[in-house]
Enzyme design. Structure first.
Site, short mmCIF file in Angstrom:
data_model
loop_
_atom_site.label_atom_id
_atom_site.label_comp_id
_atom_site.label_asym_id
_atom_site.label_seq_id
_atom_site.Cartn_x
_atom_site.Cartn_y
_atom_site.Cartn_z
N GLU A 1 -9.02 13.44 -0.66
CA GLU A 1 -10.05 14.46 -0.90
C GLU A 1 -11.36 13.82 -1.33
O GLU A 1 -11.38 12.93 -2.18
CB GLU A 1 -9.59 15.45 -1.97
CG GLU A 1 -8.32 16.21 -1.61
CD GLU A 1 -8.52 17.21 -0.47
OE1 GLU A 1 -9.68 17.46 -0.10
OE2 GLU A 1 -7.51 17.72 0.04
N ARG B 256 -5.17 32.35 -4.21
CA ARG B 256 -4.65 33.24 -3.16
C ARG B 256 -3.27 33.76 -3.56
O ARG B 256 -2.88 34.88 -3.23
CB ARG B 256 -4.57 32.47 -1.84
CG ARG B 256 -4.12 33.27 -0.65
CD ARG B 256 -4.14 32.44 0.63
NE ARG B 256 -3.28 31.27 0.59
CZ ARG B 256 -1.95 31.29 0.75
NH1 ARG B 256 -1.32 32.42 0.99
NH2 ARG B 256 -1.24 30.18 0.68
N CYS C 241 -4.58 22.55 -7.41
CA CYS C 241 -4.91 21.15 -7.10
C CYS C 241 -6.40 20.88 -7.28
O CYS C 241 -6.79 19.89 -7.90
CB CYS C 241 -4.48 20.80 -5.67
SG CYS C 241 -2.69 20.60 -5.54
N HIS D 24 -3.88 14.98 -1.05
CA HIS D 24 -2.94 16.04 -0.67
C HIS D 24 -1.91 15.47 0.31
O HIS D 24 -2.24 14.61 1.14
CB HIS D 24 -3.69 17.21 0.00
CG HIS D 24 -4.01 18.33 -0.95
ND1 HIS D 24 -5.29 18.76 -1.19
CD2 HIS D 24 -3.18 19.12 -1.70
CE1 HIS D 24 -5.24 19.77 -2.06
NE2 HIS D 24 -3.98 20.01 -2.38
N1 PCA Z 1 -0.39 22.10 -4.31
C1 PCA Z 1 -1.21 23.22 -4.75
C2 PCA Z 1 -1.02 23.28 -6.24
C3 PCA Z 1 0.15 22.41 -6.54
C4 PCA Z 1 0.41 21.66 -5.31
O1 PCA Z 1 1.24 20.76 -5.17
C5 PCA Z 1 -2.66 23.12 -4.29
O2 PCA Z 1 -2.94 22.50 -3.26
O3 PCA Z 1 -3.53 23.66 -4.97
#
Ligand code: PCA
Length: 214
Positions: free
Chosen positions: A80, A90, A143, A167
């Site tokens: 990111e 959401r 996140c 991610h």
């Molecule tokens: N993914 C979510 C929150 C926790 C996770 O593992 C996100 O992308 O916000």
């Protein structure tokens, strides 16, 4: 020795596992030469996740923090680039909270860039055989909340601390009946090791294509 704090998340949204934490655990079993890994599993709860992150930073005093989370539906590791000052859920978090249109930190800047060399991290993951790309949105759920809180902590209280967010796709066991893309946690762990080595050894990014048209 460069100290790296790796975080992953607990399962959320009805899933039984979170591949981010599985991959962080695997990565930490086999740290690359010259790095020490500390790990923390964060709750998928607005507020509490940042409290846990701050406690982990205080307990381990890292040079670099790489937070990770599941991005179900993405096909590759996504490094990111930017965290935004917005909570807009959401789905409810694991405590049932669903903030809408709220700042992560009232009065703080609209956004922070990751202070990892994101394109170099992508290149390193690919060189390790792990599909990866740059992402320009970490979403508006927990996140992004953690990513923004990390960068705000570094900017306001921990000069010199560098940080970013990765991610990760679903694990294969989560998509057996879903036809969604997945990567095995061991592959994700290999990618995270490559990202950690890159983050520890270079601050300048490479010049490479990583932007998007939409
Ligand atoms: N993914 C979510 C929150 C926790 C996770 O593992 C996100 O992308 O916000």
């Amino acid at each position: 020795m460069t100290r790296i704090l790796l975080t992953g998340f607990e399962p959320f949204g009805g899933e039984r596992t979170n591949p981010s934490w599985e991959a962080v655990r695997l990565a930490a079993q086999d740290p690359p030469a010259g790095l020490t890994f500390a790990t923390a599993e964060l709750p998928c709860v607005f507020g509490d996740a940042l409290t846990a992150l701050r406690a982990a930073v205080e307990a381990t005093d890292p040079d670099v923090v790489v937070c990770t989370g599941q991005a179900g539906g993405r096909p590759d590791l996504t490094v990111e680039r930017v965290a935004i000052n917005l909570d807009d859920a959401r789905i409810p978090d694991n405590a049932g909270a669903r903030p809408l249109d709220r700042p992560v930190v009232p009065g703080a800047p609209a956004a922070y860039f990751a202070t990892l060399p994101v394109k170099a991290c992508v290149a390193a993951a690919r060189a390790a055989g792990v599909p990866a790309s740059v992402s320009h949105t970490a979403g508006t759920f927990v996140c992004n909340h953690v990513f923004y809180g990390l960068m705000h902590l570094a900017a306001t209280e921990r000069p010199g601390l560098r940080g970013g967010f990765v991610h990760v796709p679903y694990a294969p066991e989560q998509v057996l009946d879903r036809g969604a893309p997945a990567l095995p946690p061991a592959a994700v762990a290999a990618g995270l090791r490559a990202v950690a080595v890159t983050a520890a050894t270079r601050t300048e990014d490479i010049r490479a294509v990583g932007g998007t048209t939409h």
